[in-house]
Every structure is written in C-alpha cells, then in structure tokens.
Design a protein around this motif. Structure first.
Motif, short mmCIF file in Angstrom:
data_model
loop_
_atom_site.label_atom_id
_atom_site.label_comp_id
_atom_site.label_asym_id
_atom_site.label_seq_id
_atom_site.Cartn_x
_atom_site.Cartn_y
_atom_site.Cartn_z
N VAL A 196 -31.69 7.00 7.09
CA VAL A 196 -31.78 5.68 6.47
C VAL A 196 -31.31 5.73 5.02
CG1 VAL A 196 -33.37 3.87 5.74
CG2 VAL A 196 -33.61 4.90 8.01
N CYS A 197 -31.72 6.77 4.27
CA CYS A 197 -31.31 6.92 2.88
C CYS A 197 -29.80 7.14 2.76
CB CYS A 197 -32.06 8.07 2.22
SG CYS A 197 -33.82 7.75 1.95
N GLN A 198 -29.24 7.93 3.68
CA GLN A 198 -27.80 8.17 3.64
C GLN A 198 -27.03 6.87 3.86
OE1 GLN A 198 -27.66 11.30 6.59
NE2 GLN A 198 -27.40 12.89 5.02
N GLN A 199 -27.54 6.04 4.73
CA GLN A 199 -26.86 4.77 4.98
C GLN A 199 -27.01 3.82 3.80
OE1 GLN A 199 -28.20 2.75 8.51
NE2 GLN A 199 -26.71 1.10 8.34
N ALA A 200 -28.19 3.84 3.15
CA ALA A 200 -28.47 2.86 2.09
C ALA A 200 -27.95 3.29 0.73
CB ALA A 200 -29.98 2.62 2.01
N PHE A 201 -27.96 4.60 0.43
CA PHE A 201 -27.73 5.06 -0.94
C PHE A 201 -26.44 5.85 -1.14
CE2 PHE A 201 -32.60 5.40 -0.82
CZ PHE A 201 -32.73 4.06 -1.14
N ALA A 202 -25.68 6.07 -0.08
CA ALA A 202 -24.50 6.92 -0.22
C ALA A 202 -23.32 6.20 -0.85
CB ALA A 202 -24.09 7.48 1.15
N ASP A 203 -23.38 4.87 -0.92
CA ASP A 203 -22.30 4.08 -1.55
C ASP A 203 -20.94 4.39 -0.94
OD1 ASP A 203 -24.17 2.99 -3.35
OD2 ASP A 203 -23.92 4.69 -4.71
N GLY A 204 -20.93 4.56 0.37
CA GLY A 204 -19.68 4.82 1.06
C GLY A 204 -19.20 6.25 1.01
N ARG A 205 -19.92 7.13 0.29
CA ARG A 205 -19.53 8.54 0.22
C ARG A 205 -20.38 9.32 1.23
NH1 ARG A 205 -20.92 9.81 -5.71
NH2 ARG A 205 -22.61 8.35 -5.18
N ALA A 206 -19.76 9.85 2.23
CA ALA A 206 -20.48 10.42 3.36
C ALA A 206 -21.41 11.55 2.95
CB ALA A 206 -19.47 10.93 4.41
N ASP A 207 -21.05 12.34 1.93
CA ASP A 207 -21.84 13.52 1.57
C ASP A 207 -22.70 13.30 0.33
OD1 ASP A 207 -20.63 14.87 3.67
OD2 ASP A 207 -18.96 15.56 2.43
N ALA A 208 -22.87 12.06 -0.12
CA ALA A 208 -23.55 11.83 -1.40
C ALA A 208 -25.05 12.08 -1.32
CB ALA A 208 -23.29 10.41 -1.88
N VAL A 209 -25.66 11.88 -0.18
CA VAL A 209 -27.11 12.06 -0.02
C VAL A 209 -27.34 13.26 0.89
CG1 VAL A 209 -29.25 11.01 0.82
CG2 VAL A 209 -27.54 9.60 -0.36
N GLN A 210 -27.86 14.36 0.30
CA GLN A 210 -28.02 15.61 1.03
C GLN A 210 -29.42 16.19 0.81
OE1 GLN A 210 -25.94 17.27 3.06
NE2 GLN A 210 -24.37 15.69 2.89
N PRO A 211 -30.07 16.66 1.90
CA PRO A 211 -31.37 17.31 1.71
C PRO A 211 -31.22 18.65 0.99
CG PRO A 211 -30.62 17.57 3.97
CD PRO A 211 -29.63 16.66 3.30
N LEU A 212 -32.12 18.90 0.06
CA LEU A 212 -32.14 20.18 -0.65
C LEU A 212 -33.20 21.10 -0.05
CD1 LEU A 212 -30.53 21.29 -3.06
CD2 LEU A 212 -32.48 20.72 -4.51
N ASP A 213 -34.27 20.50 0.45
CA ASP A 213 -35.34 21.22 1.15
C ASP A 213 -35.55 20.55 2.50
OD1 ASP A 213 -35.54 22.46 -1.28
OD2 ASP A 213 -37.69 22.11 -1.53
N LEU A 214 -36.09 21.32 3.43
CA LEU A 214 -36.53 20.76 4.70
C LEU A 214 -38.03 20.97 4.83
CD1 LEU A 214 -33.77 21.91 7.25
CD2 LEU A 214 -33.96 19.73 6.04
N PRO A 215 -38.75 19.98 5.40
CA PRO A 215 -40.19 20.16 5.59
C PRO A 215 -40.47 21.11 6.76
CG PRO A 215 -39.48 18.08 6.53
CD PRO A 215 -38.27 18.67 5.87
N VAL A 216 -41.55 21.85 6.63
CA VAL A 216 -42.00 22.75 7.70
C VAL A 216 -43.29 22.17 8.26
CG1 VAL A 216 -42.73 25.08 8.29
CG2 VAL A 216 -40.96 24.73 6.56
N ARG A 217 -43.27 21.83 9.55
CA ARG A 217 -44.44 21.24 10.19
C ARG A 217 -45.19 22.28 10.99
NH1 ARG A 217 -45.45 15.96 10.30
NH2 ARG A 217 -43.90 14.53 9.42
#
Length: 694
Positions: free
Chosen positions: A164-185
């Motif tokens: 959802v964040c990649q679609q809303a905040f990437a401003d048309g740049r496919a790689d602009a929103v990237q996870p730096l950490d992943l959660p461990v469940r």
C-alpha cells in the motif's frame, strides 16, 4: 532491551551537548492522530536512555503530550521537542500534533527539521489525511523514512502495508519505497527484526523470514542512485555493508529512497530507527538554509556554519507560569548565546530589539540549561518579549530576514463575549498573549456587528483556544452565535422630511431638511448631492447635512445594518439665523433619512465570497452537491495535481460560517478552501424571511 540500547542508559537528566553541527540530526515525526507517533517518540527516548524503564521523565511526566490540556483531550495540540543522544549524535525529535486543525504546528516542525520520520499505522496505513501529510512533507522538501507502527496488532500484515505504501508514496518511481528491516513473527506476534543490509537480527528472531528477494531489490535500488555503486553492481561485485550504507544515505538525502521499518508498541525496531537516523539522515550542513525575503540580505555563509553571522528563526512561542514566555528557536547560522542583544525582524517589516535570556533544552515539563546553541541546533530562549513566530533573530546590524512558512488560513468564526466585568478587563491582555503563542488564530472586532470574533482552523482548534484563554490566561468567555455582517439598501426612490425645531427658552435648535434617496447599482457605495436652490440651506450647513446622512447610513435605520448603494440628494430645507447649527442640521438630516426609509421598501444585502475548494477527485461530486445546497454559483474547475482538483465558486457568506467543519467531514479530512470577499448581493426573499424570524 537490546545491548545497543542498554549502552545508552543513564543519559536521562542531562541535556545532550554538541560541538559540531555534523553531530546533529533534526527529525520531525509526522503522522495522523492515532498513528502511534507519540508512543514512538517515547520508545525512541527509552531506547536512547533518556527515559526511565516506565517511560517517564524524572519528574514523572511524559516527553510528549505533557500539558494538562493535551492530557484532557488525549491528543497533541502543541509541537514538542525531545532531545536525545545516540552514538555520539544529538537527535532533536520534533513531535507536532497530527490533527488537521493544528497544521500550523506541523509546518513549524517541518521548518525546524532536516528530515522526517513518516509514521504509518499498520492497521490503517493510507487514508486521505495520511496522503495530505505526505504532501506537506514533499512540499517542504524533506527526506523521509516510513515507520510502520502497531505491527504487534493481530491483523497487522507488513507485506500488505508495504504494498500500500509503495503504491501511495512512490510517486511513480518503482523502487522509491523499500523495506530496510523485515519483522520476525513468533507465536503470532512480532518478536524481533532482521536488517536487510547487514543481516543482523534483533530481539527474538526465529524463525527468520526469507530475506533474499527483499534484500536484492533494496541493493538494486541503492545502487541505482549511485553511478559508482551501479557500475560495481552490474559488474557482478558483491557490495559490502559500508558501501550500501553510504549509498543509502545519499539516496535518502536526495529523497530518492524512502526506507521502511516495522515497529511495535513495546519498542521493537526503535533501535534500528535510531541507527538509521544517525547513519542516513542529513546533518544541518547538508541542508540548504531557507530563502531570504526579497529586499533583505541573503545569508551567504555556508549552511550550518557556527562561525557565520547569527541567523535564527522563532519556531514556537509558549507561556510558562514560572519563567514567562519561552521561544523555541532554530539556529541556521552562527552561534546563539544568552544575554545578547538581538534584532527580531518579521516578514511584515516590523523590527524590534530583543535580549536573549537563559537558553534551555526542553524535555517534558523540564527546562535544562545549556550554554549555547550552534548552527543547526534547536533551543528555547527565555523572555523574548516582541519576537513572533516566524520572525528572524540576528545580530543588531544583521539584514537577513528568512521567509516564514505559510500558515493555514483560519476560516471558522467563533464569536465570544467576556463572562464578567473582571474578565472583560483581562480579555485584551489574554488575547494578546494567546495570538502571540498561536499565530493561526486571527482576532477580529467586526465593525458592522460589533462582535469580537476569533477565527480558528476548526472545532478542535477553537476548543483549545477557548480552554487556553481560561486555563492559561485566566479569562472566562462565553461563545455566542456568530452574526454575518448584513447590509441594506433602498428598493426604490423615496423622499424624507427631517424637522428639528426647539425654540422654547434659551438658545434653540432649528434645522429642516428635505432628502431624496435613490438606489444605486451594487457596489456603487454612497453618493451625496446638493441641489438646494435659493440658499434655503446655507452653504456652510450643507457639509453638516452630509455628515448626518453618512452617520445615519453607517448606523442603519432600525435593524442596525449599514445602508449602502444609495444616492442621497438634499433638495430643500430651512434655517434660522440664530438657532441653526452644525449639530441641528446633522440631526435633521438623520431624521429625514429615517423618514425616507419608513416610506420605502428596504432590501437586505448579504456578502458573497469567491471560494476555491481544493479536493480529491473522488469527492468532487459530493462537494458540488453540497455547494448547490449552499446557493453557490460554480465558476469552474481546474486540475491541481495528481488526483486533485480546484473548484471555484461564488458562495454567500451566510452559507460559509461552518464550511471549514462541514468540508472536512465531507471529504474525510482531505479538503481545504480559501475565501475572498467579493461584493454584496440581495438576499433571496425566502432567506430574508427566515432571517427576519430569527
């Protein structure tokens, strides 16, 4: 608590010191109310060792929402500053309110910061108000990382939120929103995190999620923003952690990548965010100084130069019951020290001389003394008596005035009256102090209705303003119905006779006037014409007649509404050689005007404003329908950016008294409008009849 966080315990009770602007980070936390922003602030303070384990300052208060009014309302109403220290770097956490009514506080925080942590809740990640806040950050040109809070909620899904964040905040740049950490469940809850760049795990990190694909996308995005890294990456070289960290910092500085980190309410992810702030966020010298106003001297010193000329800006004014006024100041150049003569200059050209009192660093309710504030730092200055929010502080011979940030226009009128005579005596001083602390309040003494009106940005803002008047300034007021300033005009020509004859004993009064009153086109104003012949009214009394006419027109003829758009002609009259006077002819003219009004049909006039409504395209239909109910004449629409339109219409101001509240509800908090007075127009008969009943 992790080992990295434990190493920083014991920092509570002292203000972090800084000797080099490169060791400063000014970070604003941006998020809507309920996003977990205040909880995140306290988690970061706890992780940095600035708070006790219970999340409290030494005096028992919290670092955010510590004012009584905030605790009662259970949301922030004022910007707060929380200074921390992490890895030898001072971090000024700026926590503004998330409610739309306090947009002025947010914009002040954006001006004071060099980067933003954009806080998104995993349970409600992207709504209209969230998108509006993202645009505010973009307009301010701030680098951003995205902190996903509430990851410990039962229905939280990081992959879904990320998409959802990649679609809303990437401003048309496919790689602009990237996870730096992943959660461990583990056992259905987030127990830890794994860093994609280093591969390190924190907390209970079993079982590990697959990190390969996500890491590859992150590495590719970082390399794509650096020619050297891209060449090495395309050549098949494995990029080491140091190279990737440096590349990430460059990408964040240029607003090319928005890293995403998962966080929980128990503090999981807080240490990772502190590390990211230190390693990837800009220091003050990395950011440009705000522009100087036209006609003032631009700041030529390098950004963040402690040895340059002193240039600072007032971010916030507050009142402290013990030390008086406190001003939160961002230093952009030079070094601010206590007990110095300063020049405070505003965008309106108002200049005042100030003297800096003690410098302090806020932390919750505490104010901790500091010796000086270097370029780039934030500090509280005591007892600046004249400096307003947005004013520039400089040396006495300085000529630089920084452009202030744009304040939201207050469009909700709140009419008030003092509750008692003692409150009336204190009201003026209380309002002066209130408007100095909150520049988004506009004070108006309406000349037509006589009402004292506080213009606010919304209902929540209005409630806070009234509560602050009572609690902080000791002034009790009552809210009364707001009255729109209506006017009247003549519906047709009419004549009036005014006779003032008092000649019994002593010096008498004698004046007789005959007036013809005719309506003029809307907006024509008032004309006075003298057509007396034969000296029936002596020439030196004609100005007295005009003065009496104009005074009665301003006062009205019964309803207390000014009369406009008329031509008043003096056609005849009589005078007495002894008993006529200036006052007598003024009174006779007023009587003649009232007599003409009694013979004529008066028409009620209402003010009309041109309104520009900025709205998301999905709400256009609803806004159009609402405007038609408000008797609006729609002038047209025009695009105002991706997915947004600007609607222009002419709307009677009788229909706009609650529009600031109604539009926000209609557009789910995303719509805004501007209003420009245009003219007065006749009130439709049905509306006039309703007003007469009221």
């Amino acid at each position: 608590m992790s080992e990295r966080a434990a190493a920083h315990q014991g920092a509570a009770g002292r203000a972090p010191a800084v000797a080099d602007p490169q060791h400063l980070r000014n970070v604003v936390l941006v998020g809507v109310s309920g996003s977990g922003k205040t909880t995140l602030t306290e988690s970061l303070a706890l992780a940095a060792g600035a708070l006790t384990r219970a999340g409290r300052v030494a005096d028992g208060s919290t670092v955010s929402d510590h004012e009584e009014i905030e605790q009662r309302r259970q949301h922030s109403v004022r910007l707060s500053l929380v200074p921390l220290e992490w890895q030898g770097v001072k971090i000024n956490l700026i926590d503004p309110p998330g409610h739309a009514d306090f947009l002025g506080e947010l914009r002040a925080g954006l001006r004071a910061a060099d980067a933003a942590v954009f806080v998104v809740s995993a349970t409600d990640p992207v709504t209209g108000p969230v998108l509006a806040l993202w645009q505010e950050c973009a307009d301010a040109g701030l680098p951003r990382v995205i902190a996903v809070t509430h990851m410990d909620a039962a229905r939280a899904d990081f992959d879904e939120v990320l998409a959802v964040c990649q679609q809303a905040f990437a401003d048309g740049r496919a790689d602009a929103v990237q996870p730096l950490d992943l959660p461990v469940r583990s056992e259905g809850r987030v127990r830890g995190t794994v860093e994609l760049i280093s591969g390190e795990t924190h907390g209970r990190a079993e079982p590990l999620p697959p990190t390969g694909p996500a890491r590859e996308r992150l590495v590719e995005a970082i390399a794509g923003e650096d020619d050297e890294l891209l060449e090495r990456y395309l050549g098949g070289e494995e990029l080491d952690q140091g190279a990737l960290t440096r590349g990430l910092r460059g990408a964040v500085l240029h607003d090319a990548i928005h890293p995403v980190l998962p966080l929980t309410e128990d503090g999981t992810g807080a240490v990772d965010l502190l590390d990211l702030i230190v390693s990837a966020f800009p220091a003050p010298p990395d950011r440009p100084v705000p522009e100087s106003l036209n006609g003032t001297e631009p700041l030529t010193a390098p950004a963040g130069d402690p040895a340059g000329p002193l240039v600072a800006q007032v971010v916030q004014n507050t009142g402290d019951p013990y030390v008086g006024r406190l001003s939160l100041v961002r230093v952009f150049s030079g070094t601010l020290q206590p007990d110095r003569v300063l020049r405070a200059a505003g965008a309106d050209g108002v200049v005042a001389e100030e003297r800096s009192a003690a410098l302090t660093s806020p932390f919750g309710k505490q104010q901790r003394p500091v010796d000086q504030a270097l370029a780039g730092d934030l500090v509280c200055v005591g007892k600046l008596t004249s400096a307003r929010v947005g004013d520039t502080l400089a040396e006495p011979d300085g000529a630089t005035v920084l452009t202030p940030w744009q304040l939201p226009e207050p469009l909700l009128p709140v009419a008030i009256e003092a509750r008692s005579r003692s409150d009336e005596d204190k009201l003026s001083q209380g309002l002066t102090r209130l408007t100095a602390q909150d520049p988004t309040v506009r004070l108006e003494q309406n000349p037509d209705t006589g009402q004292l009106v506080l213009w606010c940005t919304g209902e929540a803002h209005a409630g806070v303003v009234l509560e602050q008047l009572a609690g902080q300034h000791g002034v009790q007021v009552d809210q009364v119905p707001y009255r729109v300033a209506l006017r009247e005009t003549f519906g047709g020509p009419a004549t009036g006779h005014g006779r003032l004859v008092k000649q019994s004993g002593g010096h008498g009064q004698y004046a007789i006037c005959e007036l013809l009153v005719e309506p003029l086109p809307g907006g024509a104003g008032v004309e006075f014409v003298d057509k007396v012949v034969g000296g029936a009214v002596p020439r030196h009394f004609v100005p007295s007649v005009e003065k009496g006419v104009r005074a009665q027109l301003e006062q009205g003829v019964g309803g207390g509404r000014p009369l406009v758009d008329v031509r008043v002609t003096l056609v005849d009259g009589k005078a007495h050689s002894v008993d006529s006077s200036d006052a007598a002819f003024q009174s006779a003219a007023a009587l003649a005007l009232r007599d003409a009004a009694a013979q004529a049909r008066l028409r009620l006039l209402e003010p009309v404003a041109e309104v520009g409504v900025l709205v998301a395209d999905e709400y256009q239909g609803a806004v159009f329908s609402d405007l038609s109910v408000r008797r609006a004449r729609v002038l047209g629409t025009e695009p105002a950016g991706p997915g947004r339109s600007l609607l222009r219409a002419e709307v009677p101001e009788l229909e706009l008294t609650r529009y600031a509240v109604d539009l926000r509800a209609l557009t789910h908090g995303t719509g805004s409008f501007t209003r420009t007075p245009l003219r007065y127009e006749p009130v439709p008969p049905a509306v006039a009849a309703k007003l007469a009943k009221e």
